[in-house]
Each structure stands twice: as structure tokens, then as C-alpha cells.
Design an enzyme around this catalytic site. Sequence first.
Site, PDB file in Angstrom:
ATOM      1  N   LEU A  37       0.833  -1.213   0.000  1.00 31.57           N
ATOM      2  CA  LEU A  37       0.000   0.000   0.000  1.00 31.57           C
ATOM      3  C   LEU A  37       0.858   1.249   0.000  1.00 31.57           C
ATOM      4  O   LEU A  37       0.461   2.291  -0.516  1.00 31.57           O
ATOM      5  CB  LEU A  37      -0.917   0.005   1.227  1.00 31.57           C
ATOM      6  CG  LEU A  37      -1.991  -1.082   1.268  1.00 31.57           C
ATOM      7  CD1 LEU A  37      -2.699  -1.071   2.619  1.00 31.57           C
ATOM      8  CD2 LEU A  37      -2.996  -0.869   0.139  1.00 31.57           C
ATOM      9  N   GLY A  38       2.023   1.135   0.597  1.00 34.00           N
ATOM     10  CA  GLY A  38       2.887   2.302   0.659  1.00 34.00           C
ATOM     11  C   GLY A  38       4.215   1.935   1.286  1.00 34.00           C
ATOM     12  O   GLY A  38       4.373   0.843   1.840  1.00 34.00           O
ATOM     13  N   PHE A  42      11.470   3.825   6.605  1.00 34.95           N
ATOM     14  CA  PHE A  42      11.664   2.740   7.570  1.00 34.95           C
ATOM     15  C   PHE A  42      10.423   1.882   7.751  1.00 34.95           C
ATOM     16  O   PHE A  42      10.377   1.058   8.637  1.00 34.95           O
ATOM     17  CB  PHE A  42      12.075   3.330   8.926  1.00 34.95           C
ATOM     18  CG  PHE A  42      13.242   4.252   8.833  1.00 34.95           C
ATOM     19  CD1 PHE A  42      14.520   3.750   8.606  1.00 34.95           C
ATOM     20  CD2 PHE A  42      13.073   5.617   8.950  1.00 34.95           C
ATOM     21  CE1 PHE A  42      15.608   4.603   8.504  1.00 34.95           C
ATOM     22  CE2 PHE A  42      14.153   6.476   8.841  1.00 34.95           C
ATOM     23  CZ  PHE A  42      15.427   5.967   8.615  1.00 34.95           C
ATOM     24  N   VAL A  44       7.031  -0.317   5.772  1.00 36.68           N
ATOM     25  CA  VAL A  44       6.301  -0.830   4.611  1.00 36.68           C
ATOM     26  C   VAL A  44       4.878  -1.071   5.076  1.00 36.68           C
ATOM     27  O   VAL A  44       4.662  -1.601   6.170  1.00 36.68           O
ATOM     28  CB  VAL A  44       6.893  -2.179   4.123  1.00 36.68           C
ATOM     29  CG1 VAL A  44       6.194  -2.619   2.836  1.00 36.68           C
ATOM     30  CG2 VAL A  44       8.384  -2.071   3.891  1.00 36.68           C
ATOM     31  N   VAL A  45       3.911  -0.660   4.272  1.00 38.76           N
ATOM     32  CA  VAL A  45       2.515  -0.865   4.638  1.00 38.76           C
ATOM     33  C   VAL A  45       1.901  -1.865   3.668  1.00 38.76           C
ATOM     34  O   VAL A  45       1.988  -1.686   2.447  1.00 38.76           O
ATOM     35  CB  VAL A  45       1.729   0.468   4.637  1.00 38.76           C
ATOM     36  CG1 VAL A  45       0.280   0.246   5.028  1.00 38.76           C
ATOM     37  CG2 VAL A  45       2.396   1.479   5.569  1.00 38.76           C
ATOM     38  N   ASP A 154       4.080  16.521   9.792  1.00 36.50           N
ATOM     39  CA  ASP A 154       4.327  15.954   8.456  1.00 36.50           C
ATOM     40  C   ASP A 154       3.019  15.905   7.656  1.00 36.50           C
ATOM     41  O   ASP A 154       2.744  14.924   6.964  1.00 36.50           O
ATOM     42  CB  ASP A 154       4.955  14.563   8.581  1.00 36.50           C
ATOM     43  CG  ASP A 154       5.755  14.153   7.344  1.00 36.50           C
ATOM     44  OD1 ASP A 154       6.023  15.019   6.477  1.00 36.50           O
ATOM     45  OD2 ASP A 154       6.113  12.964   7.243  1.00 36.50           O
TER      46      ASP A 154
HETATM   47  P1  ADP Z   1       5.896   6.482   6.594  1.00 40.54           P
HETATM   48  O1  ADP Z   1       6.191   6.908   7.987  1.00 40.54           O
HETATM   49  O2  ADP Z   1       6.860   5.474   6.076  1.00 40.54           O
HETATM   50  O3  ADP Z   1       5.669   7.625   5.648  1.00 40.54           O
HETATM   51  P2  ADP Z   1       3.019   6.079   6.543  1.00 40.54           P
HETATM   52  O4  ADP Z   1       2.290   5.793   7.799  1.00 40.54           O
HETATM   53  O5  ADP Z   1       2.893   7.452   5.973  1.00 40.54           O
HETATM   54  O6  ADP Z   1       4.542   5.663   6.721  1.00 40.54           O
HETATM   55  O7  ADP Z   1       2.558   5.032   5.441  1.00 40.54           O
HETATM   56  C1  ADP Z   1       3.167   5.029   4.168  1.00 40.54           C
HETATM   57  C2  ADP Z   1       2.114   4.960   3.083  1.00 40.54           C
HETATM   58  O8  ADP Z   1       1.365   3.748   3.216  1.00 40.54           O
HETATM   59  C3  ADP Z   1       1.067   6.061   3.131  1.00 40.54           C
HETATM   60  O9  ADP Z   1       1.519   7.237   2.474  1.00 40.54           O
HETATM   61  C4  ADP Z   1      -0.107   5.401   2.411  1.00 40.54           C
HETATM   62  O10 ADP Z   1       0.067   5.442   1.014  1.00 40.54           O
HETATM   63  C5  ADP Z   1       0.013   3.951   2.868  1.00 40.54           C
HETATM   64  N1  ADP Z   1      -0.829   3.720   4.047  1.00 40.54           N
HETATM   65  C6  ADP Z   1      -0.493   3.989   5.328  1.00 40.54           C
HETATM   66  N2  ADP Z   1      -1.491   3.688   6.174  1.00 40.54           N
HETATM   67  C7  ADP Z   1      -2.502   3.223   5.409  1.00 40.54           C
HETATM   68  C8  ADP Z   1      -3.849   2.773   5.704  1.00 40.54           C
HETATM   69  N3  ADP Z   1      -4.292   2.738   6.959  1.00 40.54           N
HETATM   70  N4  ADP Z   1      -4.629   2.387   4.658  1.00 40.54           N
HETATM   71  C9  ADP Z   1      -4.160   2.434   3.399  1.00 40.54           C
HETATM   72  N5  ADP Z   1      -2.921   2.848   3.063  1.00 40.54           N
HETATM   73  C10 ADP Z   1      -2.093   3.248   4.053  1.00 40.54           C
HETATM   74 MG    MG Z   2       4.128   9.012   5.460  1.00 41.20          MG
END
Ligand code: ADP
Ligand code: MG
Length: 325
Positions: A37-38, A42, A44-45, A154
Site C-alpha cells: 500500500l505504501g 523505515f 512498509v505498509v 508531516d
Molecule cells: P511512513 O512513515 O513510512 O511515511 P506512513 O504511515 O505514511 O509511513 O505510510 C506510508 C504509506 O502507506 C502512506 O503514504 C499510504 O500510502 C500507505 N498507508 C499507510 N497507512 C494506510 C492505511 N491505513 N490504509 C491504506 N494505506 C495506508
Molecule cells: Mg508518510
Amino acid sequence: EPSPAARSVGGLLSDIQSTIMQQPFTDNYSIIPGKELGRGKFAVVRKCVEKSSGHEYAAKFMRKRRKGKDCRTEIIHEIAVLEMATASTRVINLHQVYEMASEMVLVLEYAAGGEIFNQCVSDEAFSEEDVKRLMRQILEGVSFLHQNNVVHLDLKPQNILLTSSSPLGDIKIVDFGLSRMVSSQQELREIMGTPEYVAPEILSYEPISTATDMWSMGVLAYVMLTGLSPFLGEDKQETFLNISQLNVSYQEEELQQLDPAALSFIQMLLCKRPQDRATAEQCLQHPWLQAPEKILPVKDQEASTSISTSEPQSSTTAAGDEEQE
Ligand code: ADP
Ligand code: MG
């Protein structure tokens, strides 16, 4: 009774309510293969399904060691902020937490619409009405955080997700990795967000406050309305220079087509001095974000008079004047 701030050191919370699950994450969840998803520096989602319920979630896998440093404290803080924010529907919900040898997993409510970033940069950009509705929701979330002395630090289109993309759903604020408590005695300085969205006081080493987020809200509104990043330069240095010199154009064609109130909204956020910026609550009261029926209709007679006597504004007559640089 100690306030949350009393438990915060360096702006980080250390008390959490969630049970930290020790068994393997994959005992209870199936990770959906394929696209993640993203991904950040550090984390991975990944999309996953809870075996017991069949519900979909987004699992944020976070490394505990980063650049040779133990970051468990930061992850615990992120969990604590998410727990605090369960009372707000504008912040993503935290379902469970897992801890493994080298990783922690935050099991989050799944936001199926993805990042608003994708719609900011696509051809099917948001309409002004969409932006107003989404901006109201983001401000509600930010207002909640600020009332609880949390600054996000952020806020950007990659960290604002949607419950669905078509039809356009509701927003969910994610990523509290840089967030801090601000009511503590010590001043906070120098927490670096993303160059394009960073406020002048971060660059000049001055104290961070809730107003720091409000700067980012101004950049966010500009980007959502125009698809243009107002301070983005050729490189980081140029971007930082644009920010510290408040080098922003309000002459863009994309802005001229909007309700003039949208411009005034952005301008009350992109102020160099933090104390001059509108708060989240003030933003929610701004005329631009009021429901149409709340705006008093202009009497026909007055309207026609004002049109016949109005003079062309000098700022809009000189087409495409690029005064900057
Ligand atoms: P980081 O600290 O690495 O930026 P994030 O929490 O922003 O981590 O998550 C990275 C990406 O993953 C987000 O920009 C989004 O695209 C995806 N993502 C994060 N949380 C969710 C969620 N609950 N549902 C769907 N996508 C998500
Ligand atoms: Mg982020």
C-alpha cells in the site's frame, strides 16, 4: 492529575494502552500478496486480512533499528498518539500492535481510497467543492490534535488518505512518526518534515508550535486546489530559499478561477511569522469553508451596482507576470 504532557519527554509519549501481541503476526493475519500500500524510509505498509473476522486492515511494518539507532521509543510514541486520537473520526484507527525481534507492526484501519496525493497530481483533480469538504475534515482532525497538544509535523497529501476514491469518501490522517507533544516545558526545534511542506521556523531553528502544522495546511490547500506545489524548487536548497523568502505566486491561472475566498484562506496560513497564522479553529470559521446557505445572498440591485462600478484589478490585468526572480 498529571496531564499527558507531564508524561512526555522531548515531546514523546511513552504510555500505551494497547496489548503488544508477541505471537507471529501471520498467525492472525494473511498478508495480501502483491502490491504494497505504501512505503517510507523505515516502514512498509501492506494490506492484510484478519483471519478471525475476515476484515481488511493496513499493516505498517516498522523496523526497530534505524541507522544503527534503537527507535522503539519513537514507535511507542506513534502508538500512544494513535490511541489518544481514537476519539477523532478524522484520524486513522489503530486495531492491534505486534512486536517481533526486529520489527513492530501497527495494524491500522484500511483506507481504501489511498492518498489524496494521487488525485492532487492527476487529471481528475479535485473540484473546489471537493477540496472544501476535504479541507474541513482535515482541519477537524488537526484541530482535535492541537486541542490535545499534538503537532503532526508531516501534513502532506501522502499522509492524508481517503476511505474511498470514487465516490469520494472521507479523509483519514495517518503517519504520526514525526508528531510531538508541544505543551511540555522544553521548546521543540528542528524536526524536519518534507521539504516542500516545511515551515519557515523549522528552517530558521525557531520553536515549533501548532502554527507549524498550519503552514503545512496552507501548502496543502494550495496543492489540492491547483495541483502545483507552491514552494517547490529545482532542488532542496531552492525550495528552502523559496520558503524562507515567502516566494509564492498567487497569480497562477489555476488560482484565478477560484472563489477569491480560497485565496484569502491560503494567505492567512502562508505567513512567515507563526503567530500571524490562523489556527485550525479559525480556519473552520473562514468564509470560504462555510456552507453555501450560510452566506447571505447579495441583493440583486447591489450586485448589479457593484459590477457596473467595479474597476479591473491591477493584479489580474498584467497576464502571466512572473515577478519573482
Ligand atoms: P511512513 O512513515 O513510512 O511515511 P506512513 O504511515 O505514511 O509511513 O505510510 C506510508 C504509506 O502507506 C502512506 O503514504 C499510504 O500510502 C500507505 N498507508 C499507510 N497507512 C494506510 C492505511 N491505513 N490504509 C491504506 N494505506 C495506508
Ligand atoms: Mg508518510
